[in-house]
Scaffold this motif. Structure first.
Motif, short mmCIF file in Angstrom:
data_model
loop_
_atom_site.label_atom_id
_atom_site.label_comp_id
_atom_site.label_asym_id
_atom_site.label_seq_id
_atom_site.Cartn_x
_atom_site.Cartn_y
_atom_site.Cartn_z
N ILE A 133 57.91 -62.98 42.54
CA ILE A 133 57.39 -63.15 43.91
C ILE A 133 56.30 -62.11 44.18
O ILE A 133 55.25 -62.40 44.74
CB ILE A 133 58.53 -63.04 44.94
CG1 ILE A 133 59.47 -64.26 44.82
CG2 ILE A 133 57.98 -62.93 46.35
CD1 ILE A 133 60.72 -64.16 45.66
N MET A 134 56.57 -60.88 43.76
CA MET A 134 55.61 -59.80 43.95
C MET A 134 54.25 -60.16 43.31
O MET A 134 53.20 -59.91 43.87
CB MET A 134 56.20 -58.58 43.25
CG MET A 134 55.82 -57.24 43.80
SD MET A 134 56.03 -57.07 45.54
CE MET A 134 57.61 -56.32 45.70
N ASN A 135 54.32 -60.77 42.14
CA ASN A 135 53.13 -61.21 41.42
C ASN A 135 52.48 -62.41 42.09
O ASN A 135 51.26 -62.57 42.06
CB ASN A 135 53.53 -61.67 40.01
CG ASN A 135 53.14 -60.65 38.96
OD1 ASN A 135 52.12 -60.00 39.08
ND2 ASN A 135 53.97 -60.54 37.94
N GLN A 136 53.31 -63.29 42.61
CA GLN A 136 52.83 -64.62 43.01
C GLN A 136 52.31 -64.68 44.43
O GLN A 136 51.44 -65.49 44.73
CB GLN A 136 53.96 -65.65 42.81
CG GLN A 136 54.22 -65.86 41.33
CD GLN A 136 55.43 -66.74 41.06
OE1 GLN A 136 56.23 -67.00 41.96
NE2 GLN A 136 55.58 -67.18 39.84
N VAL A 137 52.83 -63.83 45.31
CA VAL A 137 52.35 -63.89 46.70
C VAL A 137 50.83 -63.67 46.77
O VAL A 137 50.13 -64.43 47.43
CB VAL A 137 53.15 -62.93 47.60
CG1 VAL A 137 52.46 -62.72 48.93
CG2 VAL A 137 54.56 -63.48 47.83
N PRO A 138 50.29 -62.65 46.06
CA PRO A 138 48.82 -62.51 46.10
C PRO A 138 48.08 -63.70 45.48
O PRO A 138 46.94 -63.98 45.86
CB PRO A 138 48.55 -61.24 45.28
CG PRO A 138 49.85 -60.52 45.19
CD PRO A 138 50.92 -61.56 45.29
N LEU A 139 48.75 -64.43 44.56
CA LEU A 139 48.09 -65.59 43.94
C LEU A 139 47.91 -66.75 44.93
O LEU A 139 47.09 -67.63 44.71
CB LEU A 139 48.89 -66.07 42.73
CG LEU A 139 48.76 -65.23 41.46
CD1 LEU A 139 49.74 -65.73 40.40
CD2 LEU A 139 47.34 -65.28 40.92
N CYS A 140 48.68 -66.73 46.03
CA CYS A 140 48.50 -67.76 47.07
C CYS A 140 47.09 -67.68 47.67
O CYS A 140 46.62 -68.61 48.30
CB CYS A 140 49.52 -67.59 48.19
SG CYS A 140 51.22 -67.84 47.68
N ARG A 141 46.43 -66.53 47.50
CA ARG A 141 45.08 -66.36 48.05
C ARG A 141 44.04 -66.35 46.94
O ARG A 141 42.90 -65.93 47.15
CB ARG A 141 44.99 -65.05 48.85
CG ARG A 141 45.92 -65.01 50.05
CD ARG A 141 45.74 -63.72 50.83
NE ARG A 141 46.06 -62.55 50.01
CZ ARG A 141 45.19 -61.62 49.66
NH1 ARG A 141 43.93 -61.69 50.05
NH2 ARG A 141 45.57 -60.60 48.92
N CYS A 142 44.41 -66.81 45.75
CA CYS A 142 43.45 -66.73 44.64
C CYS A 142 42.30 -67.71 44.87
O CYS A 142 42.39 -68.63 45.69
CB CYS A 142 44.15 -66.96 43.30
SG CYS A 142 44.16 -68.66 42.77
N SER A 143 41.21 -67.51 44.16
CA SER A 143 39.97 -68.24 44.48
C SER A 143 40.01 -69.71 44.08
O SER A 143 39.24 -70.50 44.61
CB SER A 143 38.78 -67.55 43.81
OG SER A 143 38.96 -67.55 42.39
N TYR A 144 40.87 -70.10 43.16
CA TYR A 144 40.87 -71.49 42.72
C TYR A 144 41.85 -72.31 43.58
O TYR A 144 43.07 -72.09 43.53
CB TYR A 144 41.21 -71.60 41.23
CG TYR A 144 41.03 -73.00 40.71
CD1 TYR A 144 39.79 -73.64 40.83
CD2 TYR A 144 42.08 -73.71 40.16
CE1 TYR A 144 39.61 -74.93 40.39
CE2 TYR A 144 41.90 -75.02 39.72
CZ TYR A 144 40.66 -75.62 39.84
OH TYR A 144 40.48 -76.91 39.42
N GLY A 145 41.31 -73.25 44.34
CA GLY A 145 42.09 -74.00 45.33
C GLY A 145 43.39 -74.60 44.81
O GLY A 145 44.46 -74.34 45.37
N PRO A 146 43.35 -75.42 43.74
CA PRO A 146 44.59 -76.06 43.29
C PRO A 146 45.66 -75.05 42.85
O PRO A 146 46.86 -75.29 43.06
CB PRO A 146 44.13 -76.91 42.09
CG PRO A 146 42.70 -77.23 42.38
CD PRO A 146 42.17 -75.99 43.06
N TYR A 147 45.25 -73.93 42.28
CA TYR A 147 46.22 -72.91 41.86
C TYR A 147 46.83 -72.25 43.10
O TYR A 147 48.05 -72.09 43.21
CB TYR A 147 45.52 -71.87 40.98
CG TYR A 147 46.42 -70.90 40.23
CD1 TYR A 147 47.75 -71.20 39.93
CD2 TYR A 147 45.92 -69.67 39.79
CE1 TYR A 147 48.55 -70.31 39.22
CE2 TYR A 147 46.73 -68.77 39.08
CZ TYR A 147 48.03 -69.09 38.81
OH TYR A 147 48.82 -68.20 38.11
N ALA A 148 45.97 -71.89 44.05
CA ALA A 148 46.44 -71.25 45.28
C ALA A 148 47.44 -72.15 46.01
O ALA A 148 48.49 -71.71 46.47
CB ALA A 148 45.26 -70.91 46.18
#
Lengths: 102, 341
Positions: B147-162
């Motif tokens: 979760i610690m790793n993944q929460v910031p990925l919710c704002r990552c630049s690639y739309g489908p991944y976010a």
């Protein structure tokens, strides 16, 4: 009816885009995609993959190849903000104060 | 979780000179999302394919250490919970494979890369789950770190991944809590149960800290921060995890297996001991306790399921042929009736 392109080989399931209506009265919204052997199968899988926690009350699946998208190179032409046509917006018009809310 | 500190941090920490000259980096710096059809550098696309597919593989392989406990769960309630959790992990793998496919790669190729050993997955799943307490630790610690790793990925630049990450993070929270609940129960149990929890904690603590990857100074993927894919560094995330987990462990009555661990008032963080990077690289390179078992279980499951995938296609063909026949019949009848009228 079934527009899914026939699978290339027996193990390859075509790609479907999945849309879910989160509750009655709202639009179906794109939630992702999945592979399935046919539309009925895609619905069954979409139910398990995308609605395990009351995320929806209705599902659409569409073969991915059946979707036509606007061309990305025409984005500027198609979706120009048209700032010069401010008369399209209600705030362009002055309404006398006596009229109040309109 | 303290989201505000991550919000205030600038997206790009590396090579600020490049922004302003490169239109792609400028879009990223403006926090614009990149969508599948958009122009993107080939290196950005490749990085995403690698990261998203490895992430998907981790979710799928991550079902294995827990799957073995479904039939051994200590109660019906725990069995139901574990089933739901493992099903979620499968779902997370599917969201992520779908996100990777928007970058123009084939699901079959990604799976082949995993099965042939060309692609990696999170090393944490190469550790054994010998006791029921390990299932608690996976939820509480491993999913907590994820979760610690993944929460910031919710704002990552690639739309489908976010978007996939937003969906995943919503569900991970249940995973972490059910794990904490297992450990909490054990720690309120018999001396044997407490000992089982402590033993398990001793085995999982260090591998969990390694989940955040090498030190920033040794990390090869620094460009990911410039691209707005990685918003926080490995060491920042690891520190955050230690800071939130230490008080939880002390609440539970667990002893952290690190004599160097202490609060550093000056830094406002816990100091902790050195990680065993030799062990880290050993497990990454395939020499962990369960690497072979995990991969062969995965390949076996895939091969054993081949007949199901084929049967589904055969069934679909049959149904579609039957439907075509029926519409021929209907077409014939309606033209007859038209002719009769």
């Amino acid at each position: 009816m079934s527009d899914a392109a026939p699978p290339a080989s027996s193990g390859d399931w075509p790609l479907f885009e999945v849309f879910v209506r989160s509750k009655q009265g709202l639009d179906h919204k794109h939630v992702g995609s999945l592979h399935a052997s046919d539309p009925a199968h895609a619905i069954a899988l979409a139910r398990d993959v995308y609605t395990r926690r009351q995320e929806g009350v209705s599902i659409w699946v569409v073969p991915a190849h059946a979707i036509t998208a606007s061309a990305v190179e025409q984005k500027a032409d198609n979706f120009d903000p048209m700032a010069s046509k401010i008369y399209r917006h209600p705030t362009f018009y002055d309404i006398p104060e006596e009229i109040g809310h309109m | 979780m303290n989201a505000s500190t991550s919000e205030s941090r600038p997206a790009a920490t590396a090579a600020p000179t490049a922004v302003g000259t490169d239109p792609f980096l400028e879009r990223i710096a403006n926090d614009e999302k990149i969508e599948p059809q958009d122009d993107m550098p080939e290196s950005y696309r490749k990085h995403l394919v690698r990261q998203i597919s490895q992430h998907a593989h981790s979710e799928i392989v991550g079902m294995l250490p827990e799957g073995g406990w479904i039939t051994r769960a200590p109660s019906l309630k725990r069995k139901e919970v574990l089933l739901a959790k493992v099903q979620d992990e499968g779902g997370h793998g599917l969201y992520l494979y779908a996100a990777a496919e928007t970058l123009g790669v084939n699901r079959a190729d990604l799976i082949d890369a995993l099965h042939s050993g060309r692609a990696k997955y999170s090393s944490i799943f190469n550790y054994a789950t010998d006791t029921w307490a390990d299932i608690g630790m996976i939820g509480w610690l491993v999913d907590g770190a994820a979760i610690m790793n993944q929460v910031p990925l919710c704002r990552c630049s690639y739309g489908p991944y976010a978007r996939a990450m937003i969906r995943i993070c919503k569900e991970e929270s249940f995973h972490q809590r059910q794990g904490f609940d297992i450990v909490h129960n054990l720690m309120r149990g018999t001396p044997e149960q407490k000992q089982m929890a402590q033993d398990s904690f001793d085995r999982w603590w260090w591998p969990t800290l390694m989940m955040f990857g090498p030190h920033d100074s040794d990390s090869v993927h620094t460009q990911a921060s410039e691209w707005g894919i990685k918003r926080l560094s490995n060491d920042e995330l690891r520190q955050r995890f230690v800071d939130v987990t230490v008080p939880q462990a002390s609440f539970l009555g667990l002893t952290i297996p690190d004599p160097a661990l202490r609060w550093n008032a000056e830094r406002g963080h816990y100091d902790f001991g050195a990680l065993d990077w030799d062990e880290f690289w050993r497990v990454v390179k395939g020499d962990g306790p369960c690497n072979e078992a995990r991969l062969s279980a995965r390949v076996k499951a895939f091969n054993d399921g081949a007949w199901v995938r084929e049967a589904a296609v055969t069934h679909a063909r049959k149904r579609s042929a039957r439907a075509a026949n029926q519409s021929d019949v209907r077409g014939a009848t309606s033209s007859q009736s038209r002719a009769a009228a």
